[in-house]
Design a protein around this motif. Structure first.
Motif, PDB file in Angstrom:
ATOM      1  N   PRO A   1      -6.535  -8.935   9.597  1.00 37.61           N
ATOM      2  CA  PRO A   1      -5.808 -10.177   9.314  1.00 37.61           C
ATOM      3  C   PRO A   1      -6.517 -11.075   8.301  1.00 37.61           C
ATOM      4  N   ARG A   2      -7.850 -11.044   8.273  1.00 41.43           N
ATOM      5  CA  ARG A   2      -8.592 -11.881   7.319  1.00 41.43           C
ATOM      6  C   ARG A   2      -8.423 -11.387   5.892  1.00 41.43           C
ATOM      7  N   MET A   3      -8.143 -10.126   5.729  1.00 40.18           N
ATOM      8  CA  MET A   3      -8.036  -9.548   4.399  1.00 40.18           C
ATOM      9  C   MET A   3      -6.610  -9.609   3.854  1.00 40.18           C
ATOM     10  N   ALA A   4      -5.634  -9.503   4.738  1.00 39.83           N
ATOM     11  CA  ALA A   4      -4.243  -9.316   4.328  1.00 39.83           C
ATOM     12  C   ALA A   4      -3.722 -10.396   3.389  1.00 39.83           C
ATOM     13  N   ASN A   5      -4.044 -11.639   3.632  1.00 39.53           N
ATOM     14  CA  ASN A   5      -3.510 -12.724   2.805  1.00 39.53           C
ATOM     15  C   ASN A   5      -4.313 -12.951   1.529  1.00 39.53           C
ATOM     16  N   ARG A   6      -5.347 -12.185   1.327  1.00 39.99           N
ATOM     17  CA  ARG A   6      -6.208 -12.361   0.153  1.00 39.99           C
ATOM     18  C   ARG A   6      -6.028 -11.255  -0.875  1.00 39.99           C
ATOM     19  N   ILE A   7      -5.194 -10.279  -0.556  1.00 36.07           N
ATOM     20  CA  ILE A   7      -5.014  -9.108  -1.414  1.00 36.07           C
ATOM     21  C   ILE A   7      -3.661  -9.200  -2.110  1.00 36.07           C
ATOM     22  N   PRO A   8      -3.604  -9.032  -3.436  1.00 34.83           N
ATOM     23  CA  PRO A   8      -2.305  -8.989  -4.111  1.00 34.83           C
ATOM     24  C   PRO A   8      -1.433  -7.861  -3.542  1.00 34.83           C
ATOM     25  N   LEU A   9      -0.130  -8.123  -3.462  1.00 33.11           N
ATOM     26  CA  LEU A   9       0.792  -7.135  -2.894  1.00 33.11           C
ATOM     27  C   LEU A   9       0.741  -5.799  -3.631  1.00 33.11           C
ATOM     28  N   SER A  10       0.507  -5.824  -4.922  1.00 36.16           N
ATOM     29  CA  SER A  10       0.461  -4.561  -5.676  1.00 36.16           C
ATOM     30  C   SER A  10      -0.698  -3.689  -5.201  1.00 36.16           C
ATOM     31  N   TYR A  11      -1.840  -4.292  -4.896  1.00 37.94           N
ATOM     32  CA  TYR A  11      -2.988  -3.526  -4.408  1.00 37.94           C
ATOM     33  C   TYR A  11      -2.733  -3.015  -2.992  1.00 37.94           C
ATOM     34  N   LEU A  12      -2.154  -3.866  -2.159  1.00 39.90           N
ATOM     35  CA  LEU A  12      -1.867  -3.470  -0.782  1.00 39.90           C
ATOM     36  C   LEU A  12      -0.834  -2.341  -0.759  1.00 39.90           C
ATOM     37  N   ALA A  13       0.197  -2.453  -1.579  1.00 42.26           N
ATOM     38  CA  ALA A  13       1.220  -1.392  -1.651  1.00 42.26           C
ATOM     39  C   ALA A  13       0.582  -0.074  -2.079  1.00 42.26           C
ATOM     40  N   SER A  14      -0.278  -0.129  -3.076  1.00 47.90           N
ATOM     41  CA  SER A  14      -0.953   1.075  -3.541  1.00 47.90           C
ATOM     42  C   SER A  14      -1.805   1.685  -2.431  1.00 47.90           C
ATOM     43  N   PHE A  15      -2.534   0.855  -1.709  1.00 46.64           N
ATOM     44  CA  PHE A  15      -3.359   1.336  -0.602  1.00 46.64           C
ATOM     45  C   PHE A  15      -2.503   1.989   0.482  1.00 46.64           C
ATOM     46  N   LEU A  16      -1.340   1.384   0.763  1.00 39.38           N
ATOM     47  CA  LEU A  16      -0.457   1.912   1.802  1.00 39.38           C
ATOM     48  C   LEU A  16       0.344   3.131   1.336  1.00 39.38           C
ATOM     49  N   GLY A  17       0.297   3.414   0.035  1.00 35.28           N
ATOM     50  CA  GLY A  17       1.001   4.575  -0.501  1.00 35.28           C
ATOM     51  C   GLY A  17       2.490   4.349  -0.680  1.00 35.28           C
ATOM     52  N   ILE A  18       2.884   3.095  -0.954  1.00 41.34           N
ATOM     53  CA  ILE A  18       4.295   2.761  -1.157  1.00 41.34           C
ATOM     54  C   ILE A  18       4.425   1.898  -2.404  1.00 41.34           C
ATOM     55  N   THR A  19       5.656   1.704  -2.853  1.00 44.63           N
ATOM     56  CA  THR A  19       5.884   0.847  -4.002  1.00 44.63           C
ATOM     57  C   THR A  19       5.839  -0.614  -3.581  1.00 44.63           C
ATOM     58  N   GLN A  20       5.641  -1.471  -4.548  1.00 42.70           N
ATOM     59  CA  GLN A  20       5.589  -2.897  -4.252  1.00 42.70           C
ATOM     60  C   GLN A  20       6.946  -3.395  -3.750  1.00 42.70           C
ATOM     61  N   SER A  21       8.042  -2.851  -4.287  1.00 38.55           N
ATOM     62  CA  SER A  21       9.366  -3.272  -3.818  1.00 38.55           C
ATOM     63  C   SER A  21       9.596  -2.830  -2.372  1.00 38.55           C
ATOM     64  N   SER A  22       9.098  -1.658  -1.999  1.00 42.48           N
ATOM     65  CA  SER A  22       9.200  -1.218  -0.598  1.00 42.48           C
ATOM     66  C   SER A  22       8.408  -2.144   0.312  1.00 42.48           C
ATOM     67  N   LEU A  23       7.223  -2.535  -0.126  1.00 48.17           N
ATOM     68  CA  LEU A  23       6.408  -3.451   0.667  1.00 48.17           C
ATOM     69  C   LEU A  23       7.115  -4.796   0.821  1.00 48.17           C
ATOM     70  N   SER A  24       7.734  -5.275  -0.232  1.00 47.36           N
ATOM     71  CA  SER A  24       8.478  -6.546  -0.153  1.00 47.36           C
ATOM     72  C   SER A  24       9.611  -6.448   0.859  1.00 47.36           C
ATOM     73  N   ARG A  25      10.334  -5.320   0.861  1.00 45.17           N
ATOM     74  CA  ARG A  25      11.428  -5.128   1.833  1.00 45.17           C
ATOM     75  C   ARG A  25      10.884  -5.094   3.260  1.00 45.17           C
ATOM     76  N   ILE A  26       9.777  -4.383   3.458  1.00 44.82           N
ATOM     77  CA  ILE A  26       9.175  -4.301   4.782  1.00 44.82           C
ATOM     78  C   ILE A  26       8.773  -5.689   5.262  1.00 44.82           C
ATOM     79  N   ARG A  27       8.131  -6.450   4.400  1.00 38.96           N
ATOM     80  CA  ARG A  27       7.692  -7.801   4.786  1.00 38.96           C
ATOM     81  C   ARG A  27       8.892  -8.693   5.105  1.00 38.96           C
ATOM     82  N   LYS A  28       9.962  -8.554   4.350  1.00 34.83           N
ATOM     83  CA  LYS A  28      11.177  -9.353   4.582  1.00 34.83           C
ATOM     84  C   LYS A  28      11.811  -8.998   5.922  1.00 34.83           C
TER      85      LYS A  28
END
Length: 189
Positions: free
Chosen positions: A159-186
């Protein structure tokens, strides 16, 4: 310096004289956001201990896509120990995701500690083993999980890291596209 000592003492015993020696071998490095601690193709010359900030380890795949492999946050070592030990060029980049403050050891000073402090090499071995266990615990479940579960577990476990990482980096780490990550978060909100 207390953060470094607390970290080191998890892996072995050190007396005050040894702690003073370790402290004398460090310098402070301020690394601005987006700057590189280590670049692919370069040989590591330093070991860092992250006091403040988040860094990422990334590489480019054979298609030229940037892939984030891992994140490092406070109270962890930042190093390519294999490259440092064998003078091998790094296959990856280590980049500051946020402004970072590190305690820095030169390769020479790191090696001096191994030759001066009895048990230092064993401590480094234990640090490396702990890092590998943490990395496996973070990455292994991702193989069998769907993207939503991977995201939820990352948020829950880091939780301490999640809000400090740009979504593009987090999406890449999770192995998904940034648009997929945005949909998941929504959908989760």
């Amino acid at each position: 310096m207390d953060e470094l000592f607390t970290y080191l003492l998890q892996f072995g015993s050190l007396n005050q004289q040894q702690l003073d020696l370790i402290a004398s071998k460090t310098t402070t490095l301020l690394l601005p956001k987006d700057a590189y601690f280590l670049e692919a193709g370069h040989v590591a010359r330093h070991v860092g201990f992250l006091l403040e900030g988040v860094m990422r380890i990334c590489y480019y795949n054979n298609k030229g896509d940037e892939i984030t492999r891992n994140f490092v946050d406070e109270q962890h070592l930042v190093a390519d120990l294999r490259g440092l030990e064998y003078s091998l060029p790094s296959p990856e980049y280590v980049q500051a995701v946020t402004d970072c403050r590190l305690l820095l050891f030169s390769k020479r000073d790191w090696d001096d500690l191994a030759h001066t402090i009895v048990g230092w090499s064993e401590m480094v071995h234990k640090m490396t083993a702990k890092h590998l266990r943490e990395k496996l615990a973070r990455i292994s479940p991702m193989v069998a999980q769907d993207a939503t579960t991977r995201y939820q577990e990352f948020i829950e476990n880091y939780p301490r890291m999640a809000n400090r990482i740009p979504l593009s980096y987090l999406a890449s780490f999770l192995g998904i596209t940034q648009s997929s990550l945005s949909r998941i978060r929504k959908n989760i909100r």
